[in-house]
Design a protein around this motif. Sequence first.
Motif, mmCIF file in Angstrom:
data_model
loop_
_atom_site.group_PDB
_atom_site.id
_atom_site.type_symbol
_atom_site.label_atom_id
_atom_site.label_comp_id
_atom_site.label_asym_id
_atom_site.label_seq_id
_atom_site.Cartn_x
_atom_site.Cartn_y
_atom_site.Cartn_z
ATOM 1 N N ASN A 349 -2.542 8.311 -1.019
ATOM 2 C CA ASN A 349 -1.423 7.779 -1.811
ATOM 3 C C ASN A 349 -0.390 8.866 -2.071
ATOM 4 O O ASN A 349 0.803 8.651 -1.934
ATOM 5 C CB ASN A 349 -1.927 7.250 -3.153
ATOM 6 C CG ASN A 349 -2.476 5.843 -3.037
ATOM 7 O OD1 ASN A 349 -2.283 5.185 -2.028
ATOM 8 N ND2 ASN A 349 -3.165 5.396 -4.062
ATOM 9 N N LYS A 352 1.484 9.446 0.908
ATOM 10 C CA LYS A 352 2.310 8.278 1.246
ATOM 11 C C LYS A 352 3.576 8.228 0.384
ATOM 12 O O LYS A 352 4.646 7.905 0.865
ATOM 13 C CB LYS A 352 1.465 7.016 1.022
ATOM 14 C CG LYS A 352 2.129 5.731 1.437
ATOM 15 C CD LYS A 352 1.138 4.600 1.675
ATOM 16 C CE LYS A 352 0.480 4.099 0.421
ATOM 17 N NZ LYS A 352 -0.281 2.852 0.637
ATOM 18 N N ASP A 381 1.399 15.368 -6.989
ATOM 19 C CA ASP A 381 2.423 15.286 -5.947
ATOM 20 C C ASP A 381 3.803 15.378 -6.564
ATOM 21 O O ASP A 381 3.976 15.258 -7.782
ATOM 22 C CB ASP A 381 2.252 14.009 -5.108
ATOM 23 C CG ASP A 381 2.502 12.733 -5.884
ATOM 24 O OD1 ASP A 381 3.601 12.614 -6.448
ATOM 25 O OD2 ASP A 381 1.608 11.860 -5.920
ATOM 26 N N ASN A 399 -2.592 -4.130 -7.180
ATOM 27 C CA ASN A 399 -1.463 -3.718 -7.996
ATOM 28 C C ASN A 399 -0.597 -2.727 -7.276
ATOM 29 O O ASN A 399 -0.872 -1.539 -7.281
ATOM 30 C CB ASN A 399 -1.959 -3.092 -9.301
ATOM 31 C CG ASN A 399 -1.957 -4.115 -10.396
ATOM 32 O OD1 ASN A 399 -1.124 -5.005 -10.406
ATOM 33 N ND2 ASN A 399 -2.891 -3.994 -11.297
ATOM 34 N N GLN A 400 0.421 -3.229 -6.663
ATOM 35 C CA GLN A 400 1.395 -2.317 -6.106
ATOM 36 C C GLN A 400 2.558 -2.359 -7.065
ATOM 37 O O GLN A 400 2.933 -3.420 -7.553
ATOM 38 C CB GLN A 400 1.761 -2.742 -4.704
ATOM 39 C CG GLN A 400 0.544 -2.542 -3.791
ATOM 40 C CD GLN A 400 0.798 -2.937 -2.373
ATOM 41 O OE1 GLN A 400 1.591 -3.815 -2.126
ATOM 42 N NE2 GLN A 400 0.123 -2.304 -1.458
ATOM 43 N N THR A 412 -3.037 -1.862 0.682
ATOM 44 C CA THR A 412 -3.645 -3.112 0.246
ATOM 45 C C THR A 412 -3.511 -3.314 -1.247
ATOM 46 O O THR A 412 -3.650 -4.426 -1.730
ATOM 47 C CB THR A 412 -5.153 -3.090 0.556
ATOM 48 O OG1 THR A 412 -5.707 -1.937 -0.064
ATOM 49 C CG2 THR A 412 -5.415 -3.062 2.032
ATOM 50 N N GLY A 413 -3.245 -2.248 -1.982
ATOM 51 C CA GLY A 413 -3.212 -2.369 -3.434
ATOM 52 C C GLY A 413 -4.614 -2.452 -4.025
ATOM 53 O O GLY A 413 -4.793 -2.770 -5.177
ATOM 54 N N LEU A 416 -6.859 1.969 -5.560
ATOM 55 C CA LEU A 416 -7.083 2.553 -6.879
ATOM 56 C C LEU A 416 -8.125 1.765 -7.659
ATOM 57 O O LEU A 416 -8.909 2.335 -8.409
ATOM 58 C CB LEU A 416 -5.772 2.628 -7.662
ATOM 59 C CG LEU A 416 -4.758 3.646 -7.132
ATOM 60 C CD1 LEU A 416 -3.469 3.576 -7.926
ATOM 61 C CD2 LEU A 416 -5.328 5.059 -7.202
HETATM 62 P P1 ADP Z 1 -2.222 0.886 -1.853
HETATM 63 O O1 ADP Z 1 -3.227 0.642 -0.790
HETATM 64 O O2 ADP Z 1 -1.158 -0.148 -1.898
HETATM 65 O O3 ADP Z 1 -1.712 2.270 -1.876
HETATM 66 P P2 ADP Z 1 -3.530 1.599 -4.332
HETATM 67 O O4 ADP Z 1 -4.411 0.806 -5.234
HETATM 68 O O5 ADP Z 1 -4.099 2.826 -3.752
HETATM 69 O O6 ADP Z 1 -3.063 0.606 -3.194
HETATM 70 O O7 ADP Z 1 -2.222 1.934 -5.119
HETATM 71 C C1 ADP Z 1 -1.575 0.930 -5.841
HETATM 72 C C2 ADP Z 1 -0.126 1.254 -6.068
HETATM 73 O O8 ADP Z 1 0.001 2.347 -6.979
HETATM 74 C C3 ADP Z 1 0.623 1.710 -4.850
HETATM 75 O O9 ADP Z 1 1.028 0.642 -4.044
HETATM 76 C C4 ADP Z 1 1.799 2.439 -5.484
HETATM 77 O O10 ADP Z 1 2.771 1.520 -5.898
HETATM 78 C C5 ADP Z 1 1.170 3.094 -6.698
HETATM 79 N N1 ADP Z 1 0.778 4.502 -6.442
HETATM 80 C C6 ADP Z 1 -0.470 4.948 -6.177
HETATM 81 N N2 ADP Z 1 -0.481 6.291 -6.018
HETATM 82 C C7 ADP Z 1 0.792 6.709 -6.183
HETATM 83 C C8 ADP Z 1 1.448 7.998 -6.140
HETATM 84 N N3 ADP Z 1 0.772 9.131 -5.886
HETATM 85 N N4 ADP Z 1 2.787 8.025 -6.352
HETATM 86 C C9 ADP Z 1 3.463 6.892 -6.613
HETATM 87 N N5 ADP Z 1 2.925 5.650 -6.667
HETATM 88 C C10 ADP Z 1 1.607 5.555 -6.459
#
Ligand code: ADP
Length: 740
Positions: A349, A352, A381, A399-400, A412-413, A416
Amino acid sequence: MTLAEKLAKERRARLAAERLLEHKQRELFAANEKLALHARALSNQIVEQRQVVRSALSEAEALKGQNSRFLTDLDRAHTAAVMAERRLWDSVETIRDGFAVFDTSLKLVAANHAYLAVFAGHPEIAPGIGYEAILRLCWEKKLVEVGDAGLEEWIATMLGRWDQDPIPPVVVRFFNGQYVKLIDRRARDGDMVTLALNITETIAREAALREAQERAEAANRAKSAFLANMSHEIRTPMNGVVGMAELLCDTTLTEEQRLYAETIKTSGEALLVIINDVLDYSKIEAEKIVLHPEPFDLERCIHDIVMLMQPSVQEKGVDLLIDFDIFLPTRFVGDPGRIRQVLTNLIGNAVKFTDHGQVLVRVVGFEADPGLQELHVSIEDTGIGIAAEHLDHIFGEFNQVDDQWDRKFEGTGLGLAISRRLIEHMGGTIWVDSVAGQGSCFGFEVVLPVAEDVGADPAAPIALHRALVVDDQLTNRRILQRQLETYGLEVITCRSGAEALAAVAEGPAFDVVLTDHNMPDMDGVQLAHRLRQAGQTVPILLLSSHPGPVREDAAARADLAAILQKPVLRRDLFHRLQSLSAPMPPAPVAALPPVPVPERRAMRVLAAEDNRTNQLVFRKMTKDLDIDLVFAGNGLEALDLHASFAPDLIFMDISMPEMDGRAAARAIRAAEVATGAHVPIVALTAHAMEGDAEGILAAGIDYYLTKPLRRSAITEQIVALCPQGARPVLPRTEAETEAA
Ligand code: ADP
């Protein structure tokens, strides 16, 4: 008559008269006496009577007052009763549902408008009508839907309800599509109180809910099917990648090539673990995750993940750094797959969502109890960050942060949510701090037992004293400085090549220079060259995120003692520094010549596998075995070859076109009934879904191997199932040959 006689007669008469008078007087007196007594008595009576009359009068007066009070009270009570009744009915009228009361002879006593409204146009439905008559009208005028029930039957059913205790509610549908639920209760005096609830909206909502639920269930089934398919589709090529990488690792490779091959293999395996974990999500949801603790190297684990991400950060020019607390052990007992999954998600993440700057993985910890470390792992980050309002639910499912924004990013959201569940399952906690536009810091804390450090660094100290660290990044300089200082080196840090040249010129001499590759103005290679031009012979280690081109550049290589791939494992750096003062290890001994094989037929192995790459992997993995290997491209071919080739062992892929592995196994077992033979069949499956094992074994398959294929597992199976009449499949060692 003489006078005398006359006188005597007169005297006698007078005397008689006087006696009579006297008598009369006495009588009169007595009469007077009596009269007086009577008169007295009368007067007493009159007085008494007067008193009675007076008290009667006053009593009457009092009663009169009381009476008027009673009348007022009665009047008031009446008014209150009227008001109460009116209020009650006004209230009952405000109810949008029907309300009615029937007396003990089932006659309607009262009903509100809502109750009567359904009978509009039927004025006979009014207080006084019997319940049965109402039911009759409903049936005859088709006011309610009664299905196939006849009039008497329906009336009997409805009346019969009222005899039950408690009276069951009933739902009736009116001609206008309204659904009404009748709830009836008997009052204390025997009256029947009926509440007719209009549940049309509820019924519609229930129907909508049912439909939504059916749709959701269908979607869920589609999701499961998709997951199962995805599992196969991803696992099949990954099996090729991992298998080939394993084969590659068995060949003679340069150090760099080995690093690449091993990274492909471990990363591929990590990816397969993730696929499994995603498939296991339902298990996680049901909190049925089972952890498999074993000793593992946390630093190595982070390093592997970082290596996997390195290409994507390099493209963006983002630095991916590891700061593993130097005083911390690296080997712990935990579930490496799950920890790797969490780290992959968090680091992934961070990478990304970061387009510039850096991603720093920091691991610190302290001894919570003897042998137990409380580890704090954070991933910082400098990316897009997360707005405060999203932080609370960031660990929820799907949850995105923002659909529109996220469209740019894949995911996939779920990551986390899975990470949180996993960390919580390990007894730890996970958190996030973030400032939108500035960056995020995800972290987790777990307590893990420290594993016996099998491959502990040798205690031998490094025979170097002064190190120069050159890097434009402060974080990198700090990490390296701390690491080197714990190895006992004195460290000088510089921010640029120019500073480094000055530091070297100034002296005293350095024993080693560690320089970053990519720096503005003068890069690491240029710095090394300038040092050499200045006559410096100090060993120079180049730390590069992208070492390939330098390794191919002979001139650059000549200036450098070593080129290290960033991030550098502590252990690798340690060994490298040690080797700078130690002699080179002797070259590895050449491979042994092949051993002649004895005279007997080779074991016949049939492998049914439709995927060409996997066929190749299988062939290569068994290339050193003395077997006669034939491939079938699907179940039908396997069935034919079972008859014509008479294999001693069959490896059977499960998902194959035309006829799948299960069907082929069943057909083979059916064919064997005539001969009484039983060829061992080993299933090879890419399916990670639970329950597969049972299904596969039920088809008459004897053993079960999950992909990715492992050379050792395949060899073991072949060796174990080699029949008496066939040659041993393993080439004999030199010692065995000599002994024979
Ligand atoms: P995904 O597979 O969509 O990344 P996650 O559950 O890992 O699903 O993350 C959910 C959402 O949390 C992400 O889609 C993003 O919007 C936000 N997110 C997670 N990590 C970060 C990060 N390091 N910086 C900014 N946003 C983040």
